[in-house]
Design a protein around this motif. Structure first.
Motif, PDB file in Angstrom:
ATOM      1  N   MET A   1     -17.956  16.222 -52.282  1.00 47.75           N
ATOM      2  CA  MET A   1     -16.571  15.638 -52.273  1.00 47.75           C
ATOM      3  C   MET A   1     -15.536  16.927 -52.576  1.00 47.75           C
ATOM      4  O   MET A   1     -15.834  17.421 -53.636  1.00 47.75           O
ATOM      5  CB  MET A   1     -16.224  14.598 -53.299  1.00 47.75           C
ATOM      6  N   ARG A   2     -14.566  17.189 -51.883  1.00 47.25           N
ATOM      7  CA  ARG A   2     -13.590  18.121 -52.090  1.00 47.25           C
ATOM      8  C   ARG A   2     -12.137  17.660 -51.921  1.00 47.25           C
ATOM      9  O   ARG A   2     -11.941  17.004 -50.931  1.00 47.25           O
ATOM     10  CB  ARG A   2     -13.764  19.232 -51.151  1.00 47.25           C
ATOM     11  N   HIS A   3     -11.446  17.907 -52.904  1.00 48.99           N
ATOM     12  CA  HIS A   3     -10.075  17.243 -52.846  1.00 48.99           C
ATOM     13  C   HIS A   3     -10.096  15.781 -52.858  1.00 48.99           C
ATOM     14  O   HIS A   3      -9.199  15.255 -52.205  1.00 48.99           O
ATOM     15  CB  HIS A   3      -9.091  18.009 -51.721  1.00 48.99           C
ATOM     16  N   ALA A   4     -11.118  15.319 -53.413  1.00 52.31           N
ATOM     17  CA  ALA A   4     -11.067  13.670 -53.338  1.00 52.31           C
ATOM     18  C   ALA A   4     -11.371  13.099 -52.133  1.00 52.31           C
ATOM     19  O   ALA A   4     -11.044  12.116 -51.800  1.00 52.31           O
ATOM     20  CB  ALA A   4     -10.071  13.134 -54.216  1.00 52.31           C
ATOM     21  N   VAL A   5     -11.948  14.031 -51.020  1.00 53.16           N
ATOM     22  CA  VAL A   5     -12.188  13.395 -49.867  1.00 53.16           C
ATOM     23  C   VAL A   5     -13.719  13.389 -49.511  1.00 53.16           C
ATOM     24  O   VAL A   5     -14.278  14.550 -49.697  1.00 53.16           O
ATOM     25  CB  VAL A   5     -11.361  14.436 -48.692  1.00 53.16           C
ATOM     26  N   ARG A   6     -14.043  12.307 -48.981  1.00 56.18           N
ATOM     27  CA  ARG A   6     -15.573  12.171 -48.657  1.00 56.18           C
ATOM     28  C   ARG A   6     -15.667  12.338 -47.167  1.00 56.18           C
ATOM     29  O   ARG A   6     -15.209  11.368 -46.708  1.00 56.18           O
ATOM     30  CB  ARG A   6     -16.174  11.163 -49.346  1.00 56.18           C
ATOM     31  N   TYR A   7     -16.522  13.051 -46.625  1.00 50.47           N
ATOM     32  CA  TYR A   7     -16.824  13.152 -45.154  1.00 50.47           C
ATOM     33  C   TYR A   7     -18.191  12.756 -45.058  1.00 50.47           C
ATOM     34  O   TYR A   7     -19.147  13.378 -45.848  1.00 50.47           O
ATOM     35  CB  TYR A   7     -16.315  14.518 -44.480  1.00 50.47           C
ATOM     36  N   SER A   8     -18.613  12.204 -44.086  1.00 55.13           N
ATOM     37  CA  SER A   8     -20.056  11.847 -43.649  1.00 55.13           C
ATOM     38  C   SER A   8     -20.082  11.670 -42.216  1.00 55.13           C
ATOM     39  O   SER A   8     -19.114  11.171 -41.418  1.00 55.13           O
ATOM     40  CB  SER A   8     -20.643  10.506 -44.385  1.00 55.13           C
ATOM     41  N   ALA A   9     -21.140  11.987 -41.745  1.00 55.27           N
ATOM     42  CA  ALA A   9     -21.486  11.835 -40.362  1.00 55.27           C
ATOM     43  C   ALA A   9     -23.074  11.191 -39.816  1.00 55.27           C
ATOM     44  O   ALA A   9     -23.731  11.507 -40.379  1.00 55.27           O
ATOM     45  CB  ALA A   9     -21.296  13.305 -39.802  1.00 55.27           C
ATOM     46  N   ILE A  10     -22.911  10.585 -38.794  1.00 51.85           N
ATOM     47  CA  ILE A  10     -24.196   9.964 -38.090  1.00 51.85           C
ATOM     48  C   ILE A  10     -24.475  11.246 -37.052  1.00 51.85           C
ATOM     49  O   ILE A  10     -23.660  11.549 -36.376  1.00 51.85           O
ATOM     50  CB  ILE A  10     -23.745   8.753 -37.277  1.00 51.85           C
ATOM     51  N   PHE A  11     -25.271  11.138 -37.256  1.00 49.34           N
ATOM     52  CA  PHE A  11     -25.462  12.163 -36.225  1.00 49.34           C
ATOM     53  C   PHE A  11     -26.118  11.358 -35.152  1.00 49.34           C
ATOM     54  O   PHE A  11     -27.136  10.557 -35.543  1.00 49.34           O
ATOM     55  CB  PHE A  11     -26.450  13.195 -37.026  1.00 49.34           C
ATOM     56  N   GLY A 224      -0.776   9.527 -47.103  1.00 47.54           N
ATOM     57  CA  GLY A 224      -1.679   9.093 -48.186  1.00 47.54           C
ATOM     58  C   GLY A 224      -2.342  10.100 -49.105  1.00 47.54           C
ATOM     59  O   GLY A 224      -2.574  11.293 -48.765  1.00 47.54           O
ATOM     60  N   ARG A 225      -2.800   9.796 -50.055  1.00 49.63           N
ATOM     61  CA  ARG A 225      -3.529  10.337 -51.252  1.00 49.63           C
ATOM     62  C   ARG A 225      -4.715  10.697 -50.904  1.00 49.63           C
ATOM     63  O   ARG A 225      -5.148  11.773 -51.327  1.00 49.63           O
ATOM     64  CB  ARG A 225      -3.293   9.658 -52.472  1.00 49.63           C
ATOM     65  N   GLN A 226      -5.355   9.837 -50.485  1.00 45.71           N
ATOM     66  CA  GLN A 226      -6.975  10.096 -50.083  1.00 45.71           C
ATOM     67  C   GLN A 226      -7.261   9.935 -48.388  1.00 45.71           C
ATOM     68  O   GLN A 226      -6.607   8.873 -47.887  1.00 45.71           O
ATOM     69  CB  GLN A 226      -7.701   9.096 -50.794  1.00 45.71           C
ATOM     70  N   ILE A 227      -8.261  10.701 -48.066  1.00 50.78           N
ATOM     71  CA  ILE A 227      -8.650  10.558 -46.614  1.00 50.78           C
ATOM     72  C   ILE A 227     -10.194  10.314 -46.534  1.00 50.78           C
ATOM     73  O   ILE A 227     -10.928  11.180 -47.562  1.00 50.78           O
ATOM     74  CB  ILE A 227      -8.093  11.557 -46.001  1.00 50.78           C
ATOM     75  N   GLY A 228     -10.533   9.275 -45.925  1.00 50.53           N
ATOM     76  CA  GLY A 228     -11.946   9.557 -45.592  1.00 50.53           C
ATOM     77  C   GLY A 228     -12.454   9.379 -44.180  1.00 50.53           C
ATOM     78  O   GLY A 228     -11.577   8.985 -43.587  1.00 50.53           O
ATOM     79  N   GLU A 229     -13.492   9.969 -43.397  1.00 44.50           N
ATOM     80  CA  GLU A 229     -13.718  10.050 -42.256  1.00 44.50           C
ATOM     81  C   GLU A 229     -15.399   9.550 -41.695  1.00 44.50           C
ATOM     82  O   GLU A 229     -16.143  10.143 -42.451  1.00 44.50           O
ATOM     83  CB  GLU A 229     -13.309  11.338 -41.424  1.00 44.50           C
ATOM     84  N   ASN A 230     -15.417   8.928 -41.127  1.00 50.38           N
ATOM     85  CA  ASN A 230     -16.896   8.482 -40.437  1.00 50.38           C
ATOM     86  C   ASN A 230     -16.663   8.746 -38.747  1.00 50.38           C
ATOM     87  O   ASN A 230     -16.050   8.486 -38.194  1.00 50.38           O
ATOM     88  CB  ASN A 230     -17.254   6.943 -40.423  1.00 50.38           C
ATOM     89  N   ILE A 231     -17.529   9.483 -38.569  1.00 51.50           N
ATOM     90  CA  ILE A 231     -17.983   9.852 -37.016  1.00 51.50           C
ATOM     91  C   ILE A 231     -19.094   9.349 -36.402  1.00 51.50           C
ATOM     92  O   ILE A 231     -20.317   9.311 -37.046  1.00 51.50           O
ATOM     93  CB  ILE A 231     -17.596  11.300 -36.701  1.00 51.50           C
ATOM     94  N   ALA A 232     -19.203   9.265 -35.272  1.00 51.51           N
ATOM     95  CA  ALA A 232     -20.413   9.050 -34.599  1.00 51.51           C
ATOM     96  C   ALA A 232     -20.521   9.180 -32.980  1.00 51.51           C
ATOM     97  O   ALA A 232     -19.305   9.397 -32.590  1.00 51.51           O
ATOM     98  CB  ALA A 232     -20.831   7.268 -34.499  1.00 51.51           C
ATOM     99  N   GLY A 284      -7.596   5.528 -45.323  1.00 53.30           N
ATOM    100  CA  GLY A 284      -6.530   6.161 -46.178  1.00 53.30           C
ATOM    101  C   GLY A 284      -6.217   5.507 -47.428  1.00 53.30           C
ATOM    102  O   GLY A 284      -6.529   4.119 -47.352  1.00 53.30           O
ATOM    103  N   ALA A 285      -5.458   6.017 -48.320  1.00 54.52           N
ATOM    104  CA  ALA A 285      -4.967   5.322 -49.492  1.00 54.52           C
ATOM    105  C   ALA A 285      -3.454   5.847 -49.808  1.00 54.52           C
ATOM    106  O   ALA A 285      -3.495   6.791 -50.023  1.00 54.52           O
ATOM    107  CB  ALA A 285      -5.781   5.356 -50.793  1.00 54.52           C
ATOM    108  N   PRO A 286      -2.576   5.066 -49.412  1.00 57.81           N
ATOM    109  CA  PRO A 286      -1.121   5.633 -49.503  1.00 57.81           C
ATOM    110  C   PRO A 286      -0.905   5.855 -50.972  1.00 57.81           C
ATOM    111  O   PRO A 286      -1.268   5.641 -51.968  1.00 57.81           O
ATOM    112  CB  PRO A 286      -0.220   4.532 -49.032  1.00 57.81           C
TER     113      PRO A 286
END
Length: 286
Positions: A1-11, A224-232, A284-286
């Motif tokens: 987690m960097r800058h309160a952002v969590r990224y994850s991916a399906i590969f 927003g303050r927080q961002i997360g992303e899922n990709i597939a 996101g979280a505003p």
């Protein structure tokens, strides 16, 4: 987690020699006759290889599947080169059939399981005198996928259905969470990333320009303050992308995170890319 952002991916080969097929009217008529015979065959329960096969939907005749009779390259690569991304494909070569009736008899006798396979949706037929090539395929994208707006609504409904009940994401237990609200800016950022992955043929959270999810959200106007992303990638329907995310602990955690209150999601397709279709969901979280 960097800058309160969590990224994850399906590969290619380059299909230089997919020449235009110059088919005589008689041959074209024979090909349509063969398709009608196959679809009539699929429309009734049939006994094949000592088992009863139930009714299958009719096959759609597609010119992109009519590979030349003498084509000897890889099937998937050849179809991709003409814009058809297949998740399942089968080619059958018939020699000695003088007309559609004889071609159908040979197919029914030797390839009944392929003819009756409900997973196939499309068919292409080419012919050179008494040599026939039949290609059966299922496209990557589901026929009922719909447009971007309808898919966005489907993903919103599915993620909120998932959040409505407690869930175990790997070893992490989550309580039911409040439903997410659709955010237009997050949806635009998700569309940009899906389109970028499809057109540039890559699969990653960081795009070729070095931008990360927070960068794309900010560029789209999200504050927003927080961002997360899922990709597939590679799933032909929204439900399949969502099922993959829920089966992955990191993606599941993003979906269930009570910190997030807003979401945007999108897909993009490019039949000449490696995976064909690419999905992005931004939280996101505003």
């Amino acid at each position: 987690m960097r800058h309160a952002v969590r990224y994850s991916a399906i590969f290619s080969f380059c299909l230089v020699a997919l020449l235009s097929l110059f088919v005589s009217p008689a041959h074209a008529s024979g090909e349509r006759q063969l398709v009608r015979a196959i679809n009539d065959y699929r429309a009734q329960p049939q006994r094949c290889e000592r088992r009863l096969v139930q009714v299958s939907t009719p096959l759609l005749l597609k010119s992109t599947l009519a590979l030349p009779v003498g084509y000897g390259g890889g099937l998937r690569e050849g179809l991709k080169a003409v814009g058809y991304q297949a998740v399942k494909v089968r080619a059958i070569r018939l020699v000695g059939a003088r007309d559609a009736e004889e071609a159908f008899d040979m197919l029914r006798s030797d390839y009944c399981a392929a003819l009756l396979d409900s997973q196939f949706a499309d068919i292409g037929i080419s012919r050179d005198r008494n040599v026939w090539r039949v290609v059966l395929a299922r496209p990557l994208l589901d026929a009922q996928l719909g447009n971007g707006q309808s898919v966005g609504k489907a993903l919103l409904a599915q993620v909120n259905a998932a959040r409505s009940k407690p869930r175990l994401c790997g070893r992490q237990r989550f309580a039911a969470a409040r439903p997410l609200a659709w955010n237009t800016a997050l949806g635009a950022a998700a569309q940009r990333h899906s389109r970028g992955m499809a057109n540039a043929n890559f699969f990653a959270h960081r795009d070729p320009n070095g931008d990360l999810p927070a960068d794309r959200a900010r560029d789209a106007g999200y504050r927003g303050r927080q961002i997360g992303e899922n990709i597939a990638a590679g799933q032909g329907a929204a439900s399949k992308a969502m099922a993959g995310w829920l089966a992955s602990p990191g993606h599941c955690a993003n979906l269930m995170n009570p910190m997030f209150t807003q979401v945007g999601a999108a897909f993009a397709a490019n039949s000449r890319s490696d995976e064909g279709v690419y999905w992005t969901m931004l939280f996101g979280a505003p």
